[in-house]
Design a protein around this motif. Structure first.
Motif, PDB file in Angstrom:
ATOM      1  N   ASP A  44      17.420  46.454  20.672  1.00 31.59           N
ATOM      2  CA  ASP A  44      17.805  46.737  22.160  1.00 31.59           C
ATOM      3  C   ASP A  44      17.009  47.443  22.948  1.00 31.59           C
ATOM      4  O   ASP A  44      16.591  47.309  24.212  1.00 31.59           O
ATOM      5  CB  ASP A  44      19.247  47.253  22.205  1.00 31.59           C
ATOM      6  N   HIS A  85      17.285  47.817  15.164  1.00 31.27           N
ATOM      7  CA  HIS A  85      17.981  47.262  16.285  1.00 31.27           C
ATOM      8  C   HIS A  85      17.169  46.648  17.277  1.00 31.27           C
ATOM      9  O   HIS A  85      16.330  47.519  17.731  1.00 31.27           O
ATOM     10  CB  HIS A  85      19.463  47.861  16.927  1.00 31.27           C
ATOM     11  N   ASN A 127      21.615  49.882  26.027  1.00 35.77           N
ATOM     12  CA  ASN A 127      23.142  49.708  25.863  1.00 35.77           C
ATOM     13  C   ASN A 127      23.682  49.561  27.291  1.00 35.77           C
ATOM     14  O   ASN A 127      24.418  48.547  27.400  1.00 35.77           O
ATOM     15  CB  ASN A 127      23.658  51.159  25.399  1.00 35.77           C
ATOM     16  N   ARG A 152      25.132  57.742  15.785  1.00 35.61           N
ATOM     17  CA  ARG A 152      25.661  56.531  15.378  1.00 35.61           C
ATOM     18  C   ARG A 152      26.764  56.864  14.368  1.00 35.61           C
ATOM     19  O   ARG A 152      27.640  56.183  14.062  1.00 35.61           O
ATOM     20  CB  ARG A 152      24.626  55.844  14.624  1.00 35.61           C
ATOM     21  N   ARG A 184      30.533  59.284  21.995  1.00 36.72           N
ATOM     22  CA  ARG A 184      29.296  60.106  21.913  1.00 36.72           C
ATOM     23  C   ARG A 184      29.206  61.088  22.957  1.00 36.72           C
ATOM     24  O   ARG A 184      28.444  61.941  22.951  1.00 36.72           O
ATOM     25  CB  ARG A 184      28.157  59.028  22.309  1.00 36.72           C
ATOM     26  N   ASP A 230      23.738  48.162  21.630  1.00 36.12           N
ATOM     27  CA  ASP A 230      22.947  47.635  20.583  1.00 36.12           C
ATOM     28  C   ASP A 230      22.480  45.975  20.975  1.00 36.12           C
ATOM     29  O   ASP A 230      21.868  45.307  20.156  1.00 36.12           O
ATOM     30  CB  ASP A 230      23.694  47.279  19.117  1.00 36.12           C
TER      31      ASP A 230
END
Ligand code: HSE
Length: 289
Positions: free
Chosen positions: A134, A132, A12, A178, A225, A18
């Motif tokens: 990343d 994902h 991130n 998430r 978060r 992502d």
């Protein structure tokens, strides 16, 4: 016996939710050899593959899942392996522990056959399993990577930055992290993240201290978060006071990443602070023993 290593990753980078991730010099070191049955040592819950409860544990093991998926995708027998893992990557802390197991399992397919890994194919399989790209992209290619589906770009980040991971003694599950994110965002927030990501990557590459603070401006996930990481606010305040230029949640947490243009000395109760460097190689063969 074949030894290889797979790096931790910090996904991130704040504003690149992502799609951005950076490989770090904390490693999973795997030792593998052919065997008459699967055995996995050093994993969370070691597995021997001898009876039915062991085979259920094996099916849940991400290394095994990725190895099996690779055998099915690329063709070839599911040769039983004896696998020993020595890990410096803590589980469920936002340092890409899942990706490092997945890439480890995929690379086992290649190394046990004496083949050089096909990195593009490895990325495709790893992204399919992880969901994902990343974390898995820098895990395979090293450095700082931007990903979009099967497209990726790799950047050489300036080695003048000082990087610190702050690892709390509690986990944050990615699935939980998430759930707290909003599914709809305002247009100005999207614009802010896109522009910060573009300029922020350039700042990382060119050691541009005047622009690196843009990494702090995420609007997509960090505002939601941070409530899952009780140490986030006090650590951020102190790190910035000491001179950090960016302070981010690593992946989905609980680890935090401080980026500075000078050495920092940080000490927080219940938190392991480690100075790290960027891993430029990604997953790498080490030795045939
Ligand atoms: N980009 C992912 C997330 C990384 O932040 O949820 C964690 O796997």
């Amino acid at each position: 016996m074949i030894r290889y290593r797979v790096p931790a990753t910090s996904a991130n980078l704040g504003i690149g939710f992502d799609c951005l991730g950076m490989a770090l010099n904390l490693y999973n070191v795997f030792e593998i050899e052919e065997s008459d049955r699967f055995s996995m040592e050093g994993f969370f819950g070691s597995v021997s593959g001898k009876n039915s409860s062991d085979s259920r544990a094996l099916e849940k093991n991400l290394f095994y899942q990725a190895y099996k998926e690779t055998c099915e995708t690329l063709g070839g027998a599911l040769t039983p392996l004896s696998v020993k893992l020595k890990s410096e990557i803590p589980m469920s802390r936002g340092l890409g522990s899942s990706s490092a197991l997945i890439v480890g399992g995929i690379y086992a397919y290649y190394f046990i056959r004496g083949l050089a890994p096909d990195k593009a194919k490895a990325l495709e399989i790893a992204t399919k399993i992880e969901g994902h790209p990343d974390n898995v992209t820098p895990c395979i290619f090293g450095g700082l990577c931007a990903s979009h589906g099967s497209f990726y770009s790799r950047f050489e980040v300036s080695d003048e930055w000082k990087l610190y991971v702050l690892i709390p003694n509690y986990e944050v599950r990615t699935s939980e992290a998430r759930k707290v994110i909003r599914q709809e965002i305002a247009l100005h927030d999207a614009v802010s993240n896109i522009s910060s990501a573009l300029i922020g990557v350039d700042a990382l590459v060119h050691f541009d201290v005047s622009k690196i603070g843009l990494l702090n401006g995420d609007t997509l996930h960090e505002p939601y978060r941070k409530q899952l990481i009780k140490d986030y606010e006090p650590c951020k305040e102190e790190a910035l006071r000491l001179g950090a230029k960016a302070f981010l949640i690593s992946g989905s947490g609980s680890t935090m990443l401080a980026i500075s243009d000078k050495e920092l000395s940080m000490d927080f109760p219940g938190i392991v602070v480690k100075e790290v460097r960027i891993d430029q190689e990604g997953a790498t063969w080490l030795a045939n023993c």
